[in-house]
Every structure is written in structure tokens, then in C-alpha cells.
Design an enzyme around this catalytic site. Structure first.
Site, short mmCIF file in Angstrom:
data_model
loop_
_atom_site.label_atom_id
_atom_site.label_comp_id
_atom_site.label_asym_id
_atom_site.label_seq_id
_atom_site.Cartn_x
_atom_site.Cartn_y
_atom_site.Cartn_z
N ASP A 88 0.85 -1.21 0.00
CA ASP A 88 0.00 0.00 0.00
C ASP A 88 0.88 1.25 0.00
O ASP A 88 2.04 1.22 0.42
CB ASP A 88 -0.91 0.00 1.25
CG ASP A 88 -2.14 0.89 1.09
OD1 ASP A 88 -2.30 1.52 0.02
OD2 ASP A 88 -2.95 0.96 2.02
N TRP A 213 0.42 -5.29 -12.89
CA TRP A 213 1.52 -4.74 -12.10
C TRP A 213 2.21 -5.88 -11.34
O TRP A 213 3.42 -6.03 -11.39
CB TRP A 213 0.90 -3.72 -11.14
CG TRP A 213 1.80 -2.84 -10.34
CD1 TRP A 213 2.30 -1.63 -10.72
CD2 TRP A 213 2.23 -3.03 -8.97
NE1 TRP A 213 3.02 -1.07 -9.69
CE2 TRP A 213 3.00 -1.91 -8.61
CE3 TRP A 213 2.04 -4.04 -8.03
CZ2 TRP A 213 3.57 -1.76 -7.34
CZ3 TRP A 213 2.62 -3.90 -6.77
CH2 TRP A 213 3.37 -2.77 -6.44
N ASP A 280 -7.29 -13.91 4.36
CA ASP A 280 -7.27 -14.39 2.98
C ASP A 280 -8.71 -14.68 2.52
O ASP A 280 -9.37 -15.55 3.09
CB ASP A 280 -6.41 -15.68 3.00
CG ASP A 280 -6.38 -16.40 1.67
OD1 ASP A 280 -6.82 -15.82 0.68
OD2 ASP A 280 -5.92 -17.56 1.65
N1 ACO Z 1 -0.78 9.70 -11.76
C1 ACO Z 1 -0.74 8.98 -12.92
N2 ACO Z 1 -0.03 7.85 -13.05
C2 ACO Z 1 0.68 7.45 -12.00
C3 ACO Z 1 0.70 8.16 -10.77
C4 ACO Z 1 -0.08 9.33 -10.68
N3 ACO Z 1 -0.13 10.05 -9.56
N4 ACO Z 1 1.47 7.48 -9.91
C5 ACO Z 1 1.93 6.41 -10.55
N5 ACO Z 1 1.46 6.39 -11.82
C6 ACO Z 1 1.70 5.38 -12.84
C7 ACO Z 1 3.19 5.09 -12.98
O1 ACO Z 1 3.81 5.99 -13.88
C8 ACO Z 1 3.19 3.68 -13.50
O2 ACO Z 1 2.88 3.70 -14.86
P1 ACO Z 1 3.61 2.69 -15.89
O3 ACO Z 1 3.12 1.31 -15.50
O4 ACO Z 1 3.11 3.14 -17.21
O5 ACO Z 1 5.07 2.83 -15.68
C9 ACO Z 1 2.00 3.05 -12.78
O6 ACO Z 1 1.14 4.14 -12.40
C10 ACO Z 1 2.41 2.27 -11.52
O7 ACO Z 1 3.19 3.13 -10.69
P2 ACO Z 1 3.97 2.59 -9.44
O8 ACO Z 1 4.80 3.68 -8.88
O9 ACO Z 1 4.67 1.33 -9.79
O10 ACO Z 1 2.79 2.15 -8.45
P3 ACO Z 1 1.68 3.00 -7.67
O11 ACO Z 1 2.17 4.30 -7.20
O12 ACO Z 1 0.40 2.99 -8.42
O13 ACO Z 1 1.50 2.02 -6.40
C11 ACO Z 1 0.04 0.40 -5.43
C12 ACO Z 1 0.98 0.72 -6.58
C13 ACO Z 1 0.84 0.26 -4.13
C14 ACO Z 1 -0.63 -0.95 -5.69
C15 ACO Z 1 -0.99 1.54 -5.33
O14 ACO Z 1 -1.77 1.55 -6.49
C16 ACO Z 1 -1.88 1.47 -4.11
O15 ACO Z 1 -1.52 1.93 -3.04
N6 ACO Z 1 -3.11 0.88 -4.26
C17 ACO Z 1 -4.06 0.78 -3.17
C18 ACO Z 1 -3.84 -0.46 -2.32
C19 ACO Z 1 -3.85 -1.74 -3.13
O16 ACO Z 1 -4.76 -2.01 -3.89
N7 ACO Z 1 -2.80 -2.57 -2.91
C20 ACO Z 1 -2.62 -3.84 -3.58
C21 ACO Z 1 -3.15 -4.95 -2.75
S1 ACO Z 1 -2.91 -6.56 -3.42
C22 ACO Z 1 -1.47 -7.09 -2.75
O17 ACO Z 1 -0.74 -6.31 -2.21
C23 ACO Z 1 -1.07 -8.56 -2.83
#
Ligand code: ACO
Length: 427
Positions: A88, A213, A280
Site C-alpha cells: 500500500d 503490475w 485471505d
Molecule cells: N498519476 C498517474 N499515473 C501514475 C501516478 C499518478 N499520480 N502514480 C503512478 N502512476 C503510474 C506510474 O507511472 C506507473 O505507470 P507505468 O506502468 O506506465 O510505468 C503506474 O502508475 C504504476 O506506478 P507505481 O509507482 O509502480 O505504483 P503506484 O504508485 O500505483 O503504487 C500500489 C501501486 C501500491 C498498488 C498503489 O496503487 C496502491 O496503493 N493501491 C491501493 C492499495 C492496493 O490495492 N494494494 C494492492 C493490494 S494486493 C497485494 O498487495 C497482494
């Protein structure tokens, strides 16, 4: 094996300072992740929890929680199962970072961590745990459960189970263990940072984006560390095989297929073939199956079909189960100095973790407080500190977010006057 500091430093922006919390719970004997038909007296399962928190500019902005289950036979680890529980973010990182690369770096580290690290200290085997004899499950009648407890009590006196007592690491042996990875992908507005979804700067991936991802993270880990006999699987409950296959087409590792790593035959009873992990959803469904007295009826093939109808799996969001089962040919090593804080007890582990998960993150105040409380607690109570990591990824390198337009927002100055420090929690 690279140190955790090196692995993270390579994916964090050049010349920026980050601080890492890496907690480990004390290894403890545990139930098997499977409901066992007959318990195996020669094997013992040891469970360990890892919790990571990453911060910069005195704010915690990322967390990852995972569990390691070691199966031990004759005082030697034969299987390391990693259950990736929750990743997260809270949106309070002012630097341009790739959360995907940070998560991959941490998994690089966990996957290649020598299992004997967990056994380097003596592990107390609990007298009431199911190391020997039949297990007590939800299907066990009270009368039978009492008999099992009595047998366990009696066996403690004339202890003839090879794994009962204390474990000691056997040093100098070649690694001969399998490594499994399991995770369940489901997007939620927040998992570890309460109220963080109210921060408009938090980026939340959709279910499908999250699945891709995680596939990309696990694919990199497979390519870097696993041998050619490895099995990697994707199961999307309720999705046709041909559609599930489409998600796998861009993966680099050759061992991906549709399915799961645990299933034997589809005619096998689900209750014995599906593992149950902390918090889970598929485990919750298994419990429901037991409560409905259908444990001896629901086969594996029915399980995945029925699962898709469950509320947690049908809200229009893509969810999936990813699995890996293979071997790591490279020699693995224990952790470097200072990169892990092994807690003296589960209770202290939970207290320190609660400095992060117990805050509210609708404003940046929670991120500042989590950092300050952690830093102070570690310093005052444990004479430890967060691990300082200086990033070394140049903004021109692939994976760097140096050019991402959404991430170029000006850094907000730190207004220390608005930061409220909480009264320190005590053990
Ligand atoms: N605006 C637009 N695009 C963005 C932004 C933003 N503010 N921040 C990141 N991105 C884009 C990145 O450029 C990247 O794009 P790419 O794939 O084209 O390179 C993509 O989003 C992923 O970016 P990351 O930095 O790798 O990941 P992110 O900041 O999105 O974090 C996370 C990933 C932790 C899953 C986040 O989405 C999050 O906190 N989600 C909520 C909790 C959640 O669902 N967790 C997963 C649970 S499942 C498990 O853990 C087993």
C-alpha cells in the site's frame, strides 16, 4: 546476495535520502497452511511475518506486509513459502519513485534470503501446536478434539517426535529447498494506510492494472532467480482460460500457465488442496464451505467456480491468485547488519507496526507522525534506527520517473508547526 540497502538504492532517485523500517516477528511454530488429512510428524512449519515501511522527508509513504512459512524436516528447511499479503501507499512521497521497482527490490531480497536465517536462533516448539498427531480442524468433533489434545499432552512426556524441542540451524549445508510465492491481487482504496484514499495524490491501480503490475513484479523475480523447472501460475476466478492467458502473453519467464500451484487433481477435495493464509478471502470462503457442512463435497474444480460468486470476488473488479513454485539455484545468504529488526515478541512487533497502520492518512500529518513515533520508539526503546538509504538511480535510467508529468508537482514545504506529535506508546 546484494544487501537490502543496495537493492533499494538502485531503484530510488539519485542523491535523495530514504529511510526504511524492516521488522521481522520472532519465528514461531505454526499450523500448516493446508488443512491436513493426516499430520506429518516429521515436518514442522515455522511462521514469520515481515513488515516494511519506507519514508522520505520525515514521512512514511509505502508499506508491504508478507509472511514466510518454512517447512522443516530433520532440522533443515525444505520449503520456503512466501505469502505476499498487502502492498500500500498513501500518496505522501514528494519524490519521483517507482513503487513497482521498490516492491520488486524487496521481493528480490526476501526470495534470496537464506531460510536458515530464520533458524539461526532457537525456536521454541509450542506444546499445544500440531507438530505431532492429527490436527484439530473445524471438522473435528469436540470429543475427538479432546482425545487429540490428551494424546498431545501425553506425547510431551515421552516425546518421540523428531521435530519436537528446539531447532538449530545446520550450517554449511547446500541449499536444497523449494521456494513458493503466493499472492492474491485485489485493488482496494487502502489496506495499510487508513483513510489514505482521501488523499487526492494517492495513486490507486484498478483491479486489472494491479494484476498486470503484480505479474510484472513476479515475472522479474522469476527471470532473476528461479531455475527452469519452475511453475508459475495465474488463476482468475470466473474467467475463461483463453482470457486469462492473454494476461500472460507479455511475460518474459517461460513457465507461466493458467491454474494454481497447489492443486493436484481437479477431483481432489478443495479443503485439502487450497492453502489458508492470514486475512485471505479464499480462506474465508473455505471456512464457509466447512460451516455449510460441504467440506467433503466441494471438489477443487467446483471451488474456483463457486468462488467467483462470492461477494469479495464479484464486485466487477478483476481479482486473481498468482503462484510460483520452484528452486533458486544461486547460493543464498542471511541479512546484512542492521537491515532487519527482529522483534523480541509478537506483541512488540505489533506495537511498532501499529505506529504505521494505526495512523490516519487523510492528511500528511499521519505520515509525519508515523515517522516520528517510529524513529523515537526505535531510538529510545530499542537503541535502533531506521535504515538510511541514499538513492542512486539517475533520472535518465529506464524505470526512473524523472519525466512523468503527473509526478512533477512541486514539492510542498514541510510546515513543522502543523505536525502534532503523539504521546509515545509504551510496551
Ligand atoms: N498519476 C498517474 N499515473 C501514475 C501516478 C499518478 N499520480 N502514480 C503512478 N502512476 C503510474 C506510474 O507511472 C506507473 O505507470 P507505468 O506502468 O506506465 O510505468 C503506474 O502508475 C504504476 O506506478 P507505481 O509507482 O509502480 O505504483 P503506484 O504508485 O500505483 O503504487 C500500489 C501501486 C501500491 C498498488 C498503489 O496503487 C496502491 O496503493 N493501491 C491501493 C492499495 C492496493 O490495492 N494494494 C494492492 C493490494 S494486493 C497485494 O498487495 C497482494
Amino acid at each position: 546476495m546484494s544487501s537490502l540497502e543496495n537493492l533499494l538504492s538502485r531503484v530510488l532517485p539519485e542523491n535523495k535520502k530514504f529511510e526504511l523500517l524492516h521488522l521481522q516477528s520472532p519465528p514461531k511454530e505454526s499450523h500448516s497452511v493446508f488443512v491436513q488429512q493426516r499430520s506429518d510428524c516429521t515436518q514442522t512449519v515455522v511462521k514469520v511475518q515481515h513488515f516494511f515501511g519506507l519514508g522520505a522527508d520525515e514521512k512514511i509513504f509505502y508499506s508491504l506486509e508478507l509472511f514466510v512459512y518454512l517447512t522443516i524436516e530433520s532440522s533443515k528447511a525444505i520449503e520456503k513459502l512466501i505469502f505476499v499479503s498487502k502492498a500500500d501507499t498513501n500518496g505522501y512521497c514528494d519524490e519521483k519513485i517507482s513503487v513497482k521497482d521498490i516492491t520488486t527490490a524487496i521481493l528480490d531480497y526476501i526470495v534470496t534470503l537464506d531460510p536458515s536465517h530464520y533458524l539461526s536462533k532457537e525456536i521454541k516448539v509450542s506444546g499445544t501446536s500440531p507438530g505431532c498427531g492429527p490436527s484439530i480442524t473445524r471438522c473435528t468433533t469436540t470429543k475427538r478434539a479432546l482425545k487429540i489434545l490428551k494424546a498431545r499432552h501425553d506425547s510431551k512426556k515421552g516425546d518421540n517426535c523428531p521435530n519436537r524441542g528446539f531447532f538449530r540451524n545446520i550450517e554449511g549445508k547446500d541449499p536444497d529447498w523449494t521456494c513458493k510465492i503466493c499472492l492474491f491481487t485485489r485493488s482496494e482504496p487502502q489496506y495499510l494506510f487508513s483513510e489514505s484514499s482521501r488523499n487526492p495524490k494517492k495513486h490507486i491501480l484498478s483491479g486489472e492494472q494491479l494484476l498486470r503490475w503484480w505479474l510484472s513484479v513476479i515475472d522479474k523475480i522469476l527471470v532473476r532467480h528461479f531455475d527452469s523447472g519452475t511453475k508459475a501460475t495465474l488463476q482468475i476466478p470466473g474467467e475463461e482460460e483463453s482470457r486469462t492467458l492473454r494476461y500472460l502473453s507479455n511475460n518474459k519467464a517461460p513457465f507461466w500457465r493458467v491454474g494454481d500451484i497447489f492443486s493436484g487433481k481437479s477431483s481432489e477435495l478443495a479443503i485439502f488442496a487450497i492453502p489458508v493464509f492470514p486475512d485471505d478471502p479464499k480462506g474465508r470462503f473455505l471456512e464457509q464451505v466447512v460451516e455449510e457442512n460441504r467440506a467433503k463435497k466441494v471438489r477443487l474444480s467446483d471451488f474456483w467456480v463457486e468462488l467467483q460468486v462470492q461477494q469479495e470476488f464479484r464486485l466487477g473488479c478483476t481479482v486473481s491468485v498468482i503462484g510460483v513454485d520452484g528452486r533458486i539455484p544461486k547460493k543464498c545468504f542471511g541479512p546484512h547488519n542492521n537491515e532487519v529488526i527482529v522483534m523480541p515478541s509478537k506483541k512488540v512487533f505489533s506495537i511498532v507496526k501499529s505506529y504505521i497502520v494505526g495512523e490516519q492518512y487523510d492528511t500528511s500529518e499521519g505520515a509525519y507522525e508515523a515517522y516520528a513515533n517510529l524513529r523515537d520508539f526505535l531510538h529510545l526503546r530499542m537503541q535502533r534506527s531506521l535504515l538510511e538509504i541514499r538513492g542512486c538511480r539517475k533520472s535518465s535510467e529506464p524505470g526512473s520517473k524523472g519525466t512523468g508529468s503527473d509526478r512533477n508537482a512541486p514539492v510542498r514545504p514541510l510546515n513543522t508547526l502543523t505536525v502534532r506529535r503523539k504521546v509515545k506508546k509504551s510496551i
